[in-house]
Design a protein around this motif. Structure first.
Motif, PDB file in Angstrom:
ATOM      1  N   ILE A  64      39.115  32.187  28.216  1.00  0.00           N
ATOM      2  CA  ILE A  64      38.378  31.303  29.112  1.00  0.00           C
ATOM      3  C   ILE A  64      37.045  30.998  28.442  1.00  0.00           C
ATOM      4  CG2 ILE A  64      37.207  31.137  31.353  1.00  0.00           C
ATOM      5  CD1 ILE A  64      39.358  33.048  32.469  1.00  0.00           C
ATOM      6  N   PHE A  68      32.922  27.990  31.325  1.00  0.00           N
ATOM      7  CA  PHE A  68      33.819  27.556  32.408  1.00  0.00           C
ATOM      8  C   PHE A  68      33.515  28.279  33.715  1.00  0.00           C
ATOM      9  CE2 PHE A  68      37.926  25.232  31.145  1.00  0.00           C
ATOM     10  CZ  PHE A  68      37.260  24.434  30.238  1.00  0.00           C
ATOM     11  N   ASP A  69      33.411  27.520  34.801  1.00  0.00           N
ATOM     12  CA  ASP A  69      33.202  28.109  36.121  1.00  0.00           C
ATOM     13  C   ASP A  69      34.238  27.681  37.155  1.00  0.00           C
ATOM     14  OD1 ASP A  69      30.820  29.615  35.706  1.00  0.00           O
ATOM     15  OD2 ASP A  69      29.691  27.744  35.629  1.00  0.00           O
ATOM     16  N   PHE A 138      45.462  35.224  47.014  1.00  0.00           N
ATOM     17  CA  PHE A 138      44.749  36.386  46.486  1.00  0.00           C
ATOM     18  C   PHE A 138      44.628  37.510  47.514  1.00  0.00           C
ATOM     19  CE2 PHE A 138      43.001  32.675  44.182  1.00  0.00           C
ATOM     20  CZ  PHE A 138      43.556  32.966  42.950  1.00  0.00           C
ATOM     21  N   ALA A 139      45.113  37.281  48.721  1.00  0.00           N
ATOM     22  CA  ALA A 139      44.982  38.314  49.760  1.00  0.00           C
ATOM     23  C   ALA A 139      46.255  38.402  50.608  1.00  0.00           C
ATOM     24  CB  ALA A 139      43.769  38.021  50.644  1.00  0.00           C
ATOM     25  N   THR A 140      47.395  38.059  49.998  1.00  0.00           N
ATOM     26  CA  THR A 140      48.672  38.088  50.718  1.00  0.00           C
ATOM     27  C   THR A 140      49.556  39.172  50.118  1.00  0.00           C
ATOM     28  OG1 THR A 140      48.500  35.713  51.144  1.00  0.00           O
ATOM     29  CG2 THR A 140      50.684  36.684  51.351  1.00  0.00           C
ATOM     30  N   SER A 172      46.465  38.127  33.794  1.00  0.00           N
ATOM     31  CA  SER A 172      45.469  37.239  33.170  1.00  0.00           C
ATOM     32  C   SER A 172      45.561  35.840  33.761  1.00  0.00           C
ATOM     33  CB  SER A 172      45.691  37.139  31.656  1.00  0.00           C
ATOM     34  OG  SER A 172      45.559  38.384  31.069  1.00  0.00           O
ATOM     35  N   ARG A 174      46.435  35.088  36.690  1.00  0.00           N
ATOM     36  CA  ARG A 174      45.859  35.151  38.031  1.00  0.00           C
ATOM     37  C   ARG A 174      44.330  35.041  37.979  1.00  0.00           C
ATOM     38  NH1 ARG A 174      45.471  39.777  41.167  1.00  0.00           N
ATOM     39  NH2 ARG A 174      45.539  39.104  43.316  1.00  0.00           N
ATOM     40  N   VAL A 175      43.742  35.623  36.944  1.00  0.00           N
ATOM     41  CA  VAL A 175      42.283  35.528  36.790  1.00  0.00           C
ATOM     42  C   VAL A 175      41.893  34.059  36.588  1.00  0.00           C
ATOM     43  CG1 VAL A 175      40.293  36.205  35.404  1.00  0.00           C
ATOM     44  CG2 VAL A 175      42.144  37.851  35.820  1.00  0.00           C
ATOM     45  N   GLY A 178      42.206  32.135  39.714  1.00  0.00           N
ATOM     46  CA  GLY A 178      41.061  32.434  40.572  1.00  0.00           C
ATOM     47  C   GLY A 178      39.835  31.643  40.154  1.00  0.00           C
ATOM     48  N   LEU A 179      39.605  31.580  38.850  1.00  0.00           N
ATOM     49  CA  LEU A 179      38.431  30.855  38.346  1.00  0.00           C
ATOM     50  C   LEU A 179      38.469  29.388  38.779  1.00  0.00           C
ATOM     51  CD1 LEU A 179      35.981  31.167  36.144  1.00  0.00           C
ATOM     52  CD2 LEU A 179      37.511  29.737  34.785  1.00  0.00           C
ATOM     53  N   TRP A 182      38.851  29.224  43.334  1.00  0.00           N
ATOM     54  CA  TRP A 182      38.354  30.216  44.297  1.00  0.00           C
ATOM     55  C   TRP A 182      37.634  29.633  45.509  1.00  0.00           C
ATOM     56  CZ3 TRP A 182      39.594  35.225  44.669  1.00  0.00           C
ATOM     57  CH2 TRP A 182      38.831  36.026  45.511  1.00  0.00           C
ATOM     58  N   GLN A 183      36.675  28.753  45.242  1.00  0.00           N
ATOM     59  CA  GLN A 183      35.863  28.257  46.360  1.00  0.00           C
ATOM     60  C   GLN A 183      35.181  26.942  46.013  1.00  0.00           C
ATOM     61  OE1 GLN A 183      33.405  31.087  48.834  1.00  0.00           O
ATOM     62  NE2 GLN A 183      31.726  29.754  48.217  1.00  0.00           N
TER      63      GLN A 183
END
Lengths: 257, 410
Positions: A64, A68-69, A138-140, A172, A174-175, A178-179, A182-183
């Motif tokens: 990554i 990168f954000d 990410f929370a299931t 990896s 998944r990371v 997420g990046l 995420w939000q």
């Protein structure tokens, strides 16, 4: 059919790009599960298209970039990539979070693309602030995630049966997912105000049993894009290209004609 | 040695563990009775006051959406104790900086507690455990970098006294930083940071902050403390003073072995209650991929903390010191020498259903019969002599002890 995978050097990042087949360009952006260009449906498409499938930085073990954000970094990287590849009248197809990326690219410019295909795509907020439009992957719990993702949950990869190296790759990936997502979660609140800029024929393809991002979400998304149409594939979940590859390829072929 | 009394302020009045999937994140708060909760809060505050009376220092922490620690805002508890206590040091360990939205608020809160307590605050900064991610809704990837950026802003806010400064970092932005009050202690309260690996210890050592290790036990303590000492030596050209290192374990002292065993087993609730499924213990980017892969496999029972923990096993690991005063002293001394020395013992002296009276008896025995000997032990600390002592103690064969404590590796 293994593709040719050159590394393309861009400003600030190196991108692995799988290329295979010949014909009109099919620029393919994978989803959060990881690259799909080596799957049977992609081989089938490579009989009619030149499949061009970048691996998003962070996936398949690629680094990554430090700066990168979020999704915007991926989108700007791919603007550079489309220029570097000199795409011309390409069909752009994105799966899930790749569909979001494709949508962002399309609202910026359709100069290099002729058509757009979004497959079980995220990217917009449909419901109200308390509606969970997209399952929180990410929370299931893993079992529920499999049930939501697949028409036939037995197709879900089982961590207990995976080699350590494959499992690490999955983590990896998944990371990176997420990046990019995420939000705000799996969407850009500004996109609905920009979708009118998409001026190429657009097709949404959805798995009827997709519980992560439902067909109802797809229909609402479809309604926001001028002239877009939507096809629902039965007996398929979030990845219709995997669960119903023949039907999937058939729909892509007829839309591409 | 300084000894610190710590309780997580749990809410143990829960239904049978088999009736819920997780004690953290999604356990409905219909199981929390606020009337019972009020009694609990007052009991825990009384325990801290009791600990001060016994000559112990005080430690407190914060967690979110969990029955294991019903302090979602550690500044509130610390603020109460700042007023209610008179002499004890108050250690906040810690502020979960990577998960908090505004470091300047933390700088203000901690300065306020330092002033109210007339300079008794010890301020800890932590990244936070993985199951804090869902409640915080903050991407865990690069969490350590976020924590250090927040730290930089807080230190600057504490030490700038000539009007506003500008801070436009990668994650945190404040264009007019000028906190009121400023800290009581000068230039700022002592800083602690939790460490869980040789690598994470290095920046903490470089800052000369106290590095605190939770429950790493015999299997990991040497590598972590050694990482700190090496980082300290490289940066400062000398041995790290032992008051720069802290170790947190469960502690129970009793008049006889039978009582000690009963108390120790009650304390073990801290471990046996920590039922957390993989979806909360493995958020993306918190763990390195190799560790994340093992968690995904369920190889560590999801959360990694063995729900079937036994007293003997946890004592063998050095996660629990339990017995008569003589036995507890010998256990701590053995661990102290094996580790190469530390100047702070953080004691989880209460957990789960351990009562006020049990806690009082245990901490009284500790302070009267164990603590004076520990103080003597560290008063005679000599770095060179410790190196010899330690060299005479070969690495324990701990291969069968597994990965316990990896939660705290950060």
């Amino acid at each position: 059919m293994a593709g040719n995978t050159p590394k393309i050097e861009l400003r600030g990042a190196t991108v692995d790009v799988v290329r295979k087949g010949s014909g009109p360009q099919l620029f393919m952006l994978h989803g959060g599960g990881g690259p799909v260009a080596e799957m049977p449906f992609a081989d089938k498409l490579a009989e009619s298209f030149e499949v061009i499938a970048p691996v998003h930085p962070g996936f398949n073990g690629s680094p990554i970039p430090e700066h990168f954000d979020d999704m915007q970094d991926l989108v700007y990287l791919y603007r550079d990539l489309m220029d570097a590849l000199d795409l011309d009248d390409a069909i752009m197809m994105g799966f899930s979070m790749g569909g979001w990326a494709a949508t962002e690219l399309a609202v910026m410019s359709t100069a290099r693309i002729s058509k757009l295909i979004l497959v079980d795509s995220v990217g917009v907020k449909i419901g109200g602030r308390e509606d969970r439009d997209v399952a929180d992957v990410f929370a299931t719990p893993p079992d529920e995630l499999a049930r939501l993702t697949w028409h036939d949950p037995s197709k879900a990869p089982n961590p207990m049966e995976m080699a350590d190296a494959d499992l690490e790759m999955m983590q990896s990936n998944r990371v990176a997912l997420g990046l990019y997502t995420w939000q705000p979660y799996m969407h850009n609140p500004k996109l609905p105000h920009r979708l009118h800029r998409i001026d190429v024929p657009t097709l949404l393809i959805w798995g009827e049993s997709d519980g992560l991002v439902t067909p109802a979400y797809g229909r609402a998304f479809c309604g926001m894009i001028p002239g877009a149409e939507m096809i629902v594939i039965p007996e398929a979940g979030h990845a219709p290209q995997v669960e119903q590859p023949d039907a999937f390829v058939g729909h892509v072929m007829s839309f591409a004609q | 040695m300084k000894a610190w009394f710590f309780t997580e302020d749990a809410y143990p009045q829960l239904p049978d563990q088999d009736t819920y999937r997780s004690i953290r994140v999604n356990l409905p708060n219909q199981h929390y009775d606020p009337v019972q909760g009020a009694d609990n809060y007052h009991q825990f505050l009384d325990m801290w006051l009791m600990a001060e009376d016994l000559g112990l220092e005080l430690m407190l922490n914060e967690h979110h959406q969990t029955a294991t620690c019903v302090v979602p805002s550690v500044p509130i508890m610390a603020g109460i104790l700042a007023r209610e206590t008179k002499t004890a040091r108050i250690l906040v360990l810690g502020n979960p900086l990577a998960n908090l939205p505004r470091p300047t608020r933390t700088a203000e809160e901690m300065a306020m507690i330092d002033v109210i307590s007339r300079g008794r605050l010890e301020c800890g900064f932590v990244r936070g455990v993985p199951y804090e991610i869902a409640p915080a809704n903050v991407l865990p990837y690069r969490g350590t970098e976020r924590m250090w950026e927040a730290h930089d802003l807080i230190i600057k806010a504490w030490t700038t006294h000539d009007g506003p400064f500008n801070f436009e970092g990668r994650w945190f932005h404040s264009r007019q930083v000028n906190i009121w009050p400023r800290p009581y202690q000068q230039p700022h309260p002592p800083v602690w940071v939790t460490i869980g690996s040789a690598g994470t210890a290095v920046p903490v050592a470089e800052h000369e902050y106290v590095g605190a290790v939770f429950l790493a036990g015999y299997p990991r303590i040497r590598s972590i403390f050694d990482g700190y000492r090496a980082g300290y030596l490289a940066k400062h050209g000398g041995d790290a003073p032992i008051d720069r290192l802290a170790y947190c374990a469960l502690v129970y002292v009793a008049d006889d072995e039978e009582e000690a065993k009963a108390g120790g087993e009650t304390l073990l609730w801290y471990m046996t209650s920590n039922k957390v499924p993989v979806e909360y213990s493995n958020p993306p980017g918190y763990h390195p991929p190799a560790v994340a892969a093992q968690i995904a496999k369920g190889g560590r029972g999801g959360a990694g903390i063995p729900l079937e923990a036994t007293l003997e096993d946890q004592m063998a690991r050095g996660n629990m010191f339990c017995g008569t005063p003589d036995q507890v002293y010998e256990q701590i001394k053995a661990f102290y020498e094996y580790s190469g020395g530390f100047g702070h013992l953080l004691m989880m002296g209460q957990a789960g259903h351990l009562t006020m009276e049990q806690t009082r008896r245990s901490m009284t025995l500790f302070s009267r019969e164990v603590y004076p000997r520990l103080k003597e032990l560290t008063a005679s600390y000599d770095a060179d002599q410790m190196k010899e002592t330690r060299a005479a103690l070969p690495d324990k064969d701990l291969a069968d002890l597994g990965n316990f404590g990896v939660e705290f590796v950060r």
